[in-house]
Design a protein around this motif. Sequence first.
Motif, PDB file in Angstrom:
ATOM      1  N   SER A 131       0.813  -1.322   0.068  1.00  0.00           N
ATOM      2  CA  SER A 131      -0.059   0.153  -0.024  1.00  0.00           C
ATOM      3  C   SER A 131       0.980   1.223  -0.052  1.00  0.00           C
ATOM      4  N   LEU A 132       2.001   1.429   1.052  1.00  0.00           N
ATOM      5  CA  LEU A 132       2.888   2.403   0.771  1.00  0.00           C
ATOM      6  C   LEU A 132       3.462   2.636  -0.466  1.00  0.00           C
ATOM      7  N   ILE A 133       4.206   1.305  -0.952  1.00  0.00           N
ATOM      8  CA  ILE A 133       4.642   1.583  -2.317  1.00  0.00           C
ATOM      9  C   ILE A 133       3.618   2.125  -3.519  1.00  0.00           C
ATOM     10  N   ASP A 134       2.381   1.792  -3.385  1.00  0.00           N
ATOM     11  CA  ASP A 134       1.431   1.871  -4.321  1.00  0.00           C
ATOM     12  C   ASP A 134       1.253   3.613  -4.058  1.00  0.00           C
ATOM     13  N   CYS A 135       0.892   4.161  -2.845  1.00  0.00           N
ATOM     14  CA  CYS A 135       0.417   5.472  -3.029  1.00  0.00           C
ATOM     15  C   CYS A 135       1.584   6.583  -3.453  1.00  0.00           C
ATOM     16  N   HIS A 136       3.045   5.698  -2.711  1.00  0.00           N
ATOM     17  CA  HIS A 136       4.214   6.738  -3.129  1.00  0.00           C
ATOM     18  C   HIS A 136       4.337   6.621  -4.586  1.00  0.00           C
ATOM     19  N   SER A 137       4.153   5.706  -5.033  1.00  0.00           N
ATOM     20  CA  SER A 137       4.245   5.663  -6.563  1.00  0.00           C
ATOM     21  C   SER A 137       3.314   6.397  -7.405  1.00  0.00           C
ATOM     22  N   THR A 138       2.022   6.503  -6.959  1.00  0.00           N
ATOM     23  CA  THR A 138       1.256   7.404  -7.878  1.00  0.00           C
ATOM     24  C   THR A 138       1.433   8.910  -7.326  1.00  0.00           C
ATOM     25  N   GLY A 139       1.747   9.096  -5.949  1.00  0.00           N
ATOM     26  CA  GLY A 139       2.335  10.602  -5.890  1.00  0.00           C
ATOM     27  C   GLY A 139       3.457  10.888  -6.583  1.00  0.00           C
ATOM     28  N   THR A 140       4.278   9.866  -6.867  1.00  0.00           N
ATOM     29  CA  THR A 140       5.575  10.076  -7.500  1.00  0.00           C
ATOM     30  C   THR A 140       5.246  10.518  -8.967  1.00  0.00           C
ATOM     31  N   ALA A 141       4.267   9.744  -9.831  1.00  0.00           N
ATOM     32  CA  ALA A 141       3.903   9.910 -11.018  1.00  0.00           C
ATOM     33  C   ALA A 141       3.119  11.354 -10.897  1.00  0.00           C
ATOM     34  N   SER A 142       2.300  11.808  -9.851  1.00  0.00           N
ATOM     35  CA  SER A 142       1.826  13.096 -10.045  1.00  0.00           C
ATOM     36  C   SER A 142       2.875  14.092 -10.160  1.00  0.00           C
ATOM     37  N   LEU A 143       3.882  13.949  -9.308  1.00  0.00           N
ATOM     38  CA  LEU A 143       5.031  15.039  -9.151  1.00  0.00           C
ATOM     39  C   LEU A 143       5.635  15.068 -10.603  1.00  0.00           C
ATOM     40  N   ALA A 144       5.784  13.984 -11.000  1.00  0.00           N
ATOM     41  CA  ALA A 144       6.752  13.757 -12.300  1.00  0.00           C
ATOM     42  C   ALA A 144       5.858  14.423 -13.600  1.00  0.00           C
ATOM     43  N   LEU A 145       4.489  14.329 -13.312  1.00  0.00           N
ATOM     44  CA  LEU A 145       3.682  15.024 -14.876  1.00  0.00           C
ATOM     45  C   LEU A 145       3.569  16.420 -14.562  1.00  0.00           C
ATOM     46  N   HIS A 146       3.372  16.672 -12.939  1.00  0.00           N
ATOM     47  CA  HIS A 146       3.522  18.037 -12.841  1.00  0.00           C
ATOM     48  C   HIS A 146       4.762  19.131 -13.349  1.00  0.00           C
ATOM     49  N   ARG A 147       5.923  18.452 -12.998  1.00  0.00           N
ATOM     50  CA  ARG A 147       7.121  19.070 -13.404  1.00  0.00           C
ATOM     51  C   ARG A 147       7.362  19.008 -14.723  1.00  0.00           C
ATOM     52  N   ARG A 148       7.068  17.846 -15.365  1.00  0.00           N
ATOM     53  CA  ARG A 148       7.067  17.963 -16.910  1.00  0.00           C
ATOM     54  C   ARG A 148       6.276  18.847 -17.423  1.00  0.00           C
ATOM     55  N   ASP A 149       5.341  19.239 -16.994  1.00  0.00           N
ATOM     56  CA  ASP A 149       4.163  20.331 -17.590  1.00  0.00           C
ATOM     57  C   ASP A 149       4.851  21.700 -17.091  1.00  0.00           C
ATOM     58  N   GLY A 150       5.990  21.726 -16.390  1.00  0.00           N
ATOM     59  CA  GLY A 150       6.654  23.110 -16.148  1.00  0.00           C
ATOM     60  C   GLY A 150       6.022  23.743 -14.739  1.00  0.00           C
ATOM     61  N   HIS A 151       5.537  22.892 -13.858  1.00  0.00           N
ATOM     62  CA  HIS A 151       4.955  23.445 -12.897  1.00  0.00           C
ATOM     63  C   HIS A 151       5.861  22.874 -11.504  1.00  0.00           C
ATOM     64  N   GLU A 152       6.016  23.586 -10.434  1.00  0.00           N
ATOM     65  CA  GLU A 152       6.365  23.214  -9.163  1.00  0.00           C
ATOM     66  C   GLU A 152       4.996  23.175  -8.148  1.00  0.00           C
ATOM     67  N   LEU A 153       5.082  22.296  -7.080  1.00  0.00           N
ATOM     68  CA  LEU A 153       3.944  22.286  -6.057  1.00  0.00           C
ATOM     69  C   LEU A 153       3.881  23.986  -5.520  1.00  0.00           C
ATOM     70  N   GLY A 154       2.752  24.415  -5.381  1.00  0.00           N
ATOM     71  CA  GLY A 154       2.338  25.607  -4.714  1.00  0.00           C
ATOM     72  C   GLY A 154       2.538  26.809  -5.863  1.00  0.00           C
ATOM     73  N   ASP A 155       2.571  26.453  -7.158  1.00  0.00           N
ATOM     74  CA  ASP A 155       2.587  27.529  -8.330  1.00  0.00           C
ATOM     75  C   ASP A 155       1.148  27.863  -8.487  1.00  0.00           C
ATOM     76  N   GLY A 156       0.152  27.005  -8.066  1.00  0.00           N
ATOM     77  CA  GLY A 156      -1.228  27.523  -8.398  1.00  0.00           C
ATOM     78  C   GLY A 156      -1.776  26.715  -9.507  1.00  0.00           C
ATOM     79  N   ALA A 157      -0.963  25.913 -10.026  1.00  0.00           N
ATOM     80  CA  ALA A 157      -1.462  25.006 -11.356  1.00  0.00           C
ATOM     81  C   ALA A 157      -2.054  23.746 -10.680  1.00  0.00           C
ATOM     82  N   PRO A 158      -3.077  23.258 -11.092  1.00  0.00           N
ATOM     83  CA  PRO A 158      -3.564  21.879 -10.523  1.00  0.00           C
ATOM     84  C   PRO A 158      -2.724  20.797 -10.594  1.00  0.00           C
ATOM     85  N   VAL A 159      -2.543  20.102  -9.640  1.00  0.00           N
ATOM     86  CA  VAL A 159      -1.814  18.900  -9.642  1.00  0.00           C
ATOM     87  C   VAL A 159      -2.377  17.539 -10.258  1.00  0.00           C
ATOM     88  N   PRO A 160      -1.895  17.023 -11.248  1.00  0.00           N
ATOM     89  CA  PRO A 160      -2.581  15.750 -11.853  1.00  0.00           C
ATOM     90  C   PRO A 160      -2.879  14.709 -10.715  1.00  0.00           C
TER      91      PRO A 160
END
Lengths: 169, 169
Positions: free
Chosen positions: B74-103
């Motif tokens: 379960s930990l690996i699962d949620c950690h990995s989906t969270g990591t995927a969200s971070l990766a797509l967000h950064r790929r799209d030119g965003h960082e957490l807190g910049d106001g863009a919705p997080v995938p």
Amino acid sequence: MCSFMQNRDEKFDIKAVQDFYPDDFSWCYGCGRLNEKGLQIKTRWDDTGTVTEYLPRPEHMAIPGYVYGGLAVSLIDCHSTGTASLALHRRDGHELGDGAPVPRCVTASLKTDFLKPTPLGKPILIRGEIREVGKRKVVVHSELFVEGVLCVRGEVVAVMAPETMMGGA
Amino acid sequence: MCSFMQNRDEKFDIKAVQDFYPDDFSWCYGCGRLNEKGLQIKTRWDDTGTVTEYLPRPEHMAIPGYVYGGLAVSLIDCHSTGTASLALHRRDGHELGDGAPVPRCVTASLKTDFLKPTPLGKPILIRGEIREVGKRKVVVHSELFVEGVLCVRGEVVAVMAPETMMGGA
């Protein structure tokens, strides 16, 4: 349509492998009968292999309306190690309740494919099929259904608990 | 030795992706900040990839002394989906807190190998490495450690949540 659900009362008379694990091996969060906060799943033989039924708690959600993937994997995991125990026990000429100790298995590897989102609020049924039985290893193919719809598929390699783990009990 | 553990206070200032999921997607049993009965894990960027730290509850045992495999998965699962969200967000030119919705991502497939029993009672650290970023799909390799010892390895294919699931929120 799921025959297990139709014949629920009859099927529930069949003994569950988890009720025969030694006390020291009955604390598992997923399937230990002594773990009061755990899921306490029960895995039984049926005509085609093994079955486990579980009704998720409301908090076991991924997003509203759907079951948490980690729960689905946990159910498949414990169902599969339970199935492996049943398989080794029968291979050795025993049936539950005949007095022979039931082998306790742990997971070596686990692969799951999420085919469809699993709806929350309805009983989950998991069916297990034994693919391979080695000296201490069993390969189990498990499928998770809700109302007859296949949602998650799992492949588990389970092995008899090593001596090093048994020292921790 | 694990540098994350040494620099814990400093690292914990880094924002977690789960704190930026929309409210409707924050009920996940594993990582939803609004699920009071859940695990509420937090996944952050670090120098080498992503990290999640979690201290299992006493009931999260497999057999006494060892962590329940379903929790590790379960930990690996949620950690990995969270990591995927971070990766797509950064790929799209965003960082957490910049106001863009997080995938928000969900798991398509998950494979775990249990290399060693995971000892209970100590903090678990999971490290994620992004292996592949597609248009809507991310492949994440995650490793679960206790006191620097690798216990479980996971490979997760995560995809952006399909519209059909978003209708359930």
